[in-house]
Design an enzyme around this catalytic site. Structure first.
Site, PDB file in Angstrom:
ATOM      1  N   ASN A  41       1.069  -1.524   0.265  1.00 41.46           N
ATOM      2  CA  ASN A  41      -0.167   0.027   0.207  1.00 41.46           C
ATOM      3  C   ASN A  41       0.988   0.830   0.154  1.00 41.46           C
ATOM      4  OD1 ASN A  41      -1.735   1.923   0.647  1.00 41.46           O
ATOM      5  ND2 ASN A  41      -2.471   1.502   2.688  1.00 41.46           N
TER       6      ASN A  41
ATOM      7  N   LYS B  63       0.652   3.866  -0.144  1.00 40.95           N
ATOM      8  CA  LYS B  63      -0.042   5.090   0.580  1.00 40.95           C
ATOM      9  C   LYS B  63      -0.449   6.667  -0.545  1.00 40.95           C
ATOM     10  CE  LYS B  63      -0.033   3.294   4.483  1.00 40.95           C
ATOM     11  NZ  LYS B  63      -0.022   3.082   6.135  1.00 40.95           N
TER      12      LYS B  63
ATOM     13  N   HIS C 123      -9.597   1.095   4.738  1.00 43.41           N
ATOM     14  CA  HIS C 123      -7.894   1.367   5.367  1.00 43.41           C
ATOM     15  C   HIS C 123      -8.468   2.212   7.374  1.00 43.41           C
ATOM     16  CE1 HIS C 123      -4.110   2.832   6.615  1.00 43.41           C
ATOM     17  NE2 HIS C 123      -3.350   1.582   6.149  1.00 43.41           N
TER      18      HIS C 123
ATOM     19  N   GLU D  27      -6.631   4.922   8.100  1.00 43.45           N
ATOM     20  CA  GLU D  27      -6.405   6.120   7.507  1.00 43.45           C
ATOM     21  C   GLU D  27      -7.713   6.850   6.974  1.00 43.45           C
ATOM     22  OE1 GLU D  27      -2.721   5.936   5.318  1.00 43.45           O
ATOM     23  OE2 GLU D  27      -1.982   5.191   7.337  1.00 43.45           O
TER      24      GLU D  27
ATOM     25  N   GLU E 286      -5.006  -4.641  10.476  1.00 45.75           N
ATOM     26  CA  GLU E 286      -4.080  -3.489  10.851  1.00 45.75           C
ATOM     27  C   GLU E 286      -4.133  -3.294  12.068  1.00 45.75           C
ATOM     28  OE1 GLU E 286      -1.944  -2.434   7.209  1.00 45.75           O
ATOM     29  OE2 GLU E 286      -4.059  -1.407   6.965  1.00 45.75           O
TER      30      GLU E 286
ATOM     31  N   GLY F  93       2.821   1.968  11.136  1.00 46.90           N
ATOM     32  CA  GLY F  93       3.573   3.376  10.678  1.00 46.90           C
ATOM     33  C   GLY F  93       4.577   3.388  11.582  1.00 46.90           C
TER      34      GLY F  93
ATOM     35  N   SER G 194       3.805  -2.349  10.424  1.00 48.23           N
ATOM     36  CA  SER G 194       4.880  -2.215  10.983  1.00 48.23           C
ATOM     37  C   SER G 194       5.525  -3.352  10.497  1.00 48.23           C
ATOM     38  CB  SER G 194       5.659  -1.683  12.289  1.00 48.23           C
ATOM     39  OG  SER G 194       4.877  -0.751  12.545  1.00 48.23           O
TER      40      SER G 194
HETATM   41  P1  13P Z   1       3.129   0.108   7.813  1.00 50.77           P
HETATM   42  O1  13P Z   1       3.422  -1.346   6.819  1.00 50.77           O
HETATM   43  O2  13P Z   1       4.333   1.107   7.487  1.00 50.77           O
HETATM   44  O3  13P Z   1       3.271   0.193   9.353  1.00 50.77           O
HETATM   45  O4  13P Z   1       1.631   0.159   6.758  1.00 50.77           O
HETATM   46  C1  13P Z   1       0.865  -0.466   7.291  1.00 50.77           C
HETATM   47  C2  13P Z   1      -0.685   0.051   6.814  1.00 50.77           C
HETATM   48  O5  13P Z   1      -1.124   0.486   7.019  1.00 50.77           O
HETATM   49  C3  13P Z   1      -0.440  -0.805   5.290  1.00 50.77           C
HETATM   50  O6  13P Z   1      -1.756  -0.668   5.576  1.00 50.77           O
END
Ligand code: 13P
Length: 252
Positions: A9, A11, A96, A98, A168, A174, A214
């Site tokens: 992803n 982002k 997601h 976010e 997640e 992150g 992560s």
């Molecule tokens: P990270 O791997 O950067 O922690 O992000 C995970 C994520 O949100 C994938 O959709």
């Protein structure tokens, strides 16, 4: 046998040129050494058509990171599921944290998006997961179940075949703080049990459930070694081909 998947992803990262360079590098790497799992990259909308064309004859599938909850019309700036599909993308990431947090995507809105994505022939990677506070209060199971009930458990058994779940935990996204393989396995097994209650044991057994948060080459083997963890949804570590390849190699 359910599919093993490693999905990236991106982002809101990479210009079109940078994205093309990364997709090209991945394509060449995986052409030289065939992966033992399905590989998907989730890119910003503007990359989809170019990257899909670039990866047409490769083992890598392409995903959008979002789509509109409306079919078409006067919704300035939105991108419909039909438009995503027309680029050659096969998947869309929905739900997601976010999107839920920063763009106020409610379970009802996500349900509309899921329905439109499936109606337009896309497969959905549907994300669920609890906040740190919810984990501290031991509410992770209730949160995950409610997110499934709110947006995907209305689907028919036939539609369900096009759903991939991504667990997640928000506190692990992150942050460098990964759920332990035991923590992740516990909730993945619970999620599979919830799926079984709605769609039956066979469908639950066939459902791919990814871990995200992560995830990197160093912890992927332990996570993917658990019986209910079928791969990963990768943010940061999907932005460099060697890092992403390191995670794909966890299936070796
Ligand atoms: P990270 O791997 O950067 O922690 O992000 C995970 C994520 O949100 C994938 O959709």
């Amino acid at each position: 046998m359910r599919k093993k998947i490693v999905a990236g992803n991106w982002k809101m990262n990479k210009t079109l040129q940078e994205g093309v360079a990364l997709a090209t590098e991945l394509k060449n790497t995986l052409a030289a050494e065939k992966p033992n799992c399905e590989v998907i990259i989730g890119t910003p909308f503007i990359h989809l058509a170019t990257v899909s064309e670039l990866l047409k004859d490769s083992v890598i599938a392409v995903s959008a990171e979002n789509c509109a909850n409306k079919e078409s019309g006067a919704y300035t700036g939105e991108v419909s599921a039909a438009m995503v599909k027309s680029t050659g993308a096969e998947y869309v990431i929905l739900g997601h944290s976010e999107r839920r947090e920063y763009y106020n995507e409610t379970p009802e809105i996500l349900k509309e998006k899921v329905d439109l994505a499936l109606a337009n022939g896309l497969k959905v990677i549907f994300c669920i997961g609890e906040t740190e506070q919810e984990r501290d209060n031991n509410q992770q199971e209730a949160v995950c179940k409610a997110e499934l009930q709110g947006s995907v458990f209305h689907l028919t058994a036939e539609q369900w075949k096009n759903i991939v779940i991504a667990y997640e935990p928000i506190w692990a996204i992150g942050t460098g703080k990964t759920a332990t393989a035991e923590q992740a396995e516990e909730i993945h097994a619970y999620i599979r049990k919830c799926v079984a209650e709605v769609y039956g044991a066979q469908a639950a057994d066939d459902t791919t459930i990814l871990y995200g948060g992560s995830c990197k080459a160093s912890n992927a083997p332990e996570l993917f070694g658990k019986p209910d963890i079928d791969g990963g949804l990768i943010g940061g570590a999907s932005l460099k081909a060697p890092d992403f390849k390191g995670i794909i190699d966890a299936w070796k």
